[in-house]
Design an enzyme around this catalytic site. Structure first.
Site, PDB file in Angstrom:
ATOM      1  N   PHE A  12      55.654  83.905  13.053  1.00  0.00           N
ATOM      2  CA  PHE A  12      56.498  83.502  11.919  1.00  0.00           C
ATOM      3  C   PHE A  12      56.309  82.004  11.688  1.00  0.00           C
ATOM      4  O   PHE A  12      57.249  81.237  11.555  1.00  0.00           O
ATOM      5  CB  PHE A  12      57.965  83.858  12.210  1.00  0.00           C
ATOM      6  CG  PHE A  12      58.792  84.019  10.955  1.00  0.00           C
ATOM      7  CD1 PHE A  12      58.466  84.976  10.006  1.00  0.00           C
ATOM      8  CD2 PHE A  12      59.898  83.199  10.723  1.00  0.00           C
ATOM      9  CE1 PHE A  12      59.237  85.121   8.846  1.00  0.00           C
ATOM     10  CE2 PHE A  12      60.666  83.340   9.578  1.00  0.00           C
ATOM     11  CZ  PHE A  12      60.329  84.296   8.634  1.00  0.00           C
ATOM     12  N   VAL A  15      51.988  80.910   7.785  1.00  0.00           N
ATOM     13  CA  VAL A  15      51.571  82.077   6.988  1.00  0.00           C
ATOM     14  C   VAL A  15      52.615  83.195   7.065  1.00  0.00           C
ATOM     15  O   VAL A  15      52.924  83.840   6.056  1.00  0.00           O
ATOM     16  CB  VAL A  15      50.174  82.579   7.436  1.00  0.00           C
ATOM     17  CG1 VAL A  15      49.727  83.765   6.594  1.00  0.00           C
ATOM     18  CG2 VAL A  15      49.144  81.458   7.340  1.00  0.00           C
ATOM     19  N   GLU A 120      41.612  89.980   4.582  1.00  0.00           N
ATOM     20  CA  GLU A 120      41.280  89.115   3.437  1.00  0.00           C
ATOM     21  C   GLU A 120      41.823  87.699   3.647  1.00  0.00           C
ATOM     22  O   GLU A 120      41.187  86.711   3.256  1.00  0.00           O
ATOM     23  CB  GLU A 120      41.857  89.726   2.155  1.00  0.00           C
ATOM     24  CG  GLU A 120      41.346  89.131   0.886  1.00  0.00           C
ATOM     25  CD  GLU A 120      39.848  89.319   0.676  1.00  0.00           C
ATOM     26  OE1 GLU A 120      39.431  90.428   0.367  1.00  0.00           O
ATOM     27  OE2 GLU A 120      39.108  88.319   0.819  1.00  0.00           O
ATOM     28  N   VAL A 123      39.723  84.581   5.385  1.00  0.00           N
ATOM     29  CA  VAL A 123      38.594  83.837   4.793  1.00  0.00           C
ATOM     30  C   VAL A 123      38.974  83.280   3.424  1.00  0.00           C
ATOM     31  O   VAL A 123      39.338  84.025   2.515  1.00  0.00           O
ATOM     32  CB  VAL A 123      37.355  84.751   4.649  1.00  0.00           C
ATOM     33  CG1 VAL A 123      36.179  83.973   4.097  1.00  0.00           C
ATOM     34  CG2 VAL A 123      36.995  85.375   5.989  1.00  0.00           C
ATOM     35  N   GLY A 178      50.473  71.670   6.608  1.00  0.00           N
ATOM     36  CA  GLY A 178      50.296  73.014   7.186  1.00  0.00           C
ATOM     37  C   GLY A 178      48.920  73.602   6.931  1.00  0.00           C
ATOM     38  O   GLY A 178      48.722  74.802   7.109  1.00  0.00           O
ATOM     39  N   GLU A 181      44.467  73.519  11.555  1.00  0.00           N
ATOM     40  CA  GLU A 181      44.713  74.351  12.725  1.00  0.00           C
ATOM     41  C   GLU A 181      45.500  73.533  13.749  1.00  0.00           C
ATOM     42  O   GLU A 181      45.505  72.299  13.690  1.00  0.00           O
ATOM     43  CB  GLU A 181      43.374  74.783  13.346  1.00  0.00           C
ATOM     44  CG  GLU A 181      42.482  75.586  12.419  1.00  0.00           C
ATOM     45  CD  GLU A 181      43.108  76.908  11.984  1.00  0.00           C
ATOM     46  OE1 GLU A 181      43.495  77.704  12.835  1.00  0.00           O
ATOM     47  OE2 GLU A 181      43.211  77.133  10.758  1.00  0.00           O
ATOM     48  N   LYS A 196      34.675  81.889   9.610  1.00  0.00           N
ATOM     49  CA  LYS A 196      34.775  82.567   8.310  1.00  0.00           C
ATOM     50  C   LYS A 196      33.391  83.011   7.829  1.00  0.00           C
ATOM     51  O   LYS A 196      33.232  84.085   7.250  1.00  0.00           O
ATOM     52  CB  LYS A 196      35.434  81.631   7.288  1.00  0.00           C
ATOM     53  CG  LYS A 196      36.907  81.354   7.631  1.00  0.00           C
ATOM     54  CD  LYS A 196      37.467  80.178   6.869  1.00  0.00           C
ATOM     55  CE  LYS A 196      38.930  79.932   7.183  1.00  0.00           C
ATOM     56  NZ  LYS A 196      39.419  78.631   6.699  1.00  0.00           N
TER      57      LYS A 196
END
Ligand code: HSE
Length: 415
Positions: A12, A15, A120, A123, A178, A181, A196
């Site tokens: 959570f 994303v 999906e 990438v 955000g 990484e 990716k």
């Protein structure tokens, strides 16, 4: 067709919350039965009963038929995703590192257990490139798929080159927004776009390639001299990932900074925006652009997978299973590609590391030296650690010469 969804969500963070937010604001009906998170101390925007700290509350719950995996740690994601597939649950994930490192096994698990795995969101954020390659470019003769696959490094390059911000400030902003990484080396070192690219190569050409077999070079070594070079020539710098067909049955993959001039399709793709250029024999060039990072753009791609799962959509991997079909033939990865690069280096010992096929320009100044010449991808791959240790910056000039033989022919004609 339409079946009832009961979702178990892992993670959570940026994303996960983005997805939750989108679900709240759209009419999409999905029941999130449980959210599994790791950190018990973290303040959450939802009531405590929405959460669990025990993965088996989702993985062993037979009423949950879709696992949505949006955590940060690739090793833990691997355990979650493989267990879920073995338990016959369909999975949606956005974890590119986990996917790229285990592509062969994940293909096998989908085949064995009949569960589907969609990704999906892994990438290029909101750009629907995987399903486009899988479905639309099913039969086309693809020449290449290339582009900006990392939002953070594009954000940093935009701020540093166009807005004169320091590298550290730009990176901090990418983290605060955000995009980056948890370990930003994955972004600026060109690893995230490499993961990716491996996924893209599977759907474009049916090749399963390990990230460690591909040359990737990032932007950590970017210096004011390289920026000065770019500005003087009217170029921008973009970190590009590329897979291209170089012969009947071979493809070449790489990730490295590229100088792009004003006429280039990606010249105006800035900040966290990503882009994918698909070049094919009959459709010619197509450019897809969109936000490549952030909770909402990535959440929107995850939602699209959740929705596709509802009507039973699965990747068929027709190109990977080409030997069983008549559609295309399988490709293998080659490192014979030859590329023209700009190399900024410190001294002659650095210069002598390279076995140049040809040199078109050499500059030796008081502050920095550079050479523009053609080199083999496989040599760059072997030298990668040395290049990083010696703080040598590499950027492609964009001039690609397809095979060593072709370059040799060109060199002979010039001689
Ligand atoms: N860190 C990644 C990026 C997030 O900057 O593109 C989206 O995959």
């Amino acid at each position: 067709m339409d079946k009832k969804h009961k979702i178990g969500l892992f993670g959570f963070g940026c994303v996960g919350q983005g997805l939750y937010d989108i679900l709240e604001k759209t009419d999409f009906k999905a029941e999130i039965a449980k959210i599994c998170v790791k950190n018990r101390q973290k303040k959450r925007s939802l009531p405590a009963e929405c959460f669990t700290y025990d993965a088996s509350d989702i993985l062993e719950d037979e009423t949950i038929n879709l696992v949505v995996e949006l955590i940060d740690n690739a090793d833990e994601a691997y355990e979650i995703v493989t267990t879920a597939l073995r338990n016959g649950k369909n999975v949606v994930t956005a974890n590119k590192k986990m996917l790229a490192e285990h592509l062969a096994e994940l293909l096998e698990l989908q085949k064995t257990y009949g569960a589907s795995l969609l990704y999906e969101g892994a990438v290029c954020g909101s750009i629907p490139i995987i399903r486009t390659l899988e479905e639309y470019y099913d039969n086309e003769l693809l020449f290449s798929v290339s582009g900006i696959f990392n939002g953070s490094s594009n954000y940093i390059l935009t701020k540093v080159i166009q807005e004169n911000l320091s590298y550290e400030t730009a990176l901090k902003q990418a983290q605060d927004l955000g995009f980056a990484e948890t370990d930003p080396t994955l972004d600026v070192g060109g690893f995230d776009p490499l993961y990716k690219l491996c996924i893209v190569a599977l759907h474009a050409y049916g090749v399963v390639v390990k990230p460690t077999e591909i040359f990737n070079y990032g932007i950590q070594g970017l210096s004011p001299y390289d920026i000065q070079f770019a500005l003087e020539k009217g170029y921008k710098l973009k970190l590009l990932a590329s897979v291209q067909r170089i012969s009947e049955d071979e493809v070449s993959l790489s990730v490295m900074p590229h100088f792009v001039s004003r006429g280039h399709y990606l010249y105006h793709v800035e900040n966290e925006y990503n882009a994918a250029i698909v070049e094919a024999a009959f459709s010619s060039k197509q450019v897809f652009t969109g936000k490549g990072a952030g909770g909402h753009p990535t959440g929107s791609a995850v939602l699209s997978d959740i929705s596709a799962n509802r009507y039973g959509y699965k990747y068929e991997y027709r190109k990977a299973y080409a030997q069983d079909s008549t559609i295309t033939k399988p490709f293998r990865v080659s490192q014979q590609q030859v590329q023209e690069v700009y190399l900024r280096y410190h001294d002659e010992a650095d210069f002598e590391l390279f076995d140049f096929i040809g040199i078109s320009e050499k500059y030796q100044g008081t502050n920095f030296n550079y050479v523009i010449g053609t080199v083999r991808l496989k040599d760059l791959c072997q030298l990668k650690e040395t290049l990083l240790e010696r703080d040598i910056f590499i950027a492609s000039t964009g001039k690609v010469v397809e095979t060593v033989e072709k370059v040799k022919e060109e060199v002979e004609v010039l001689a």
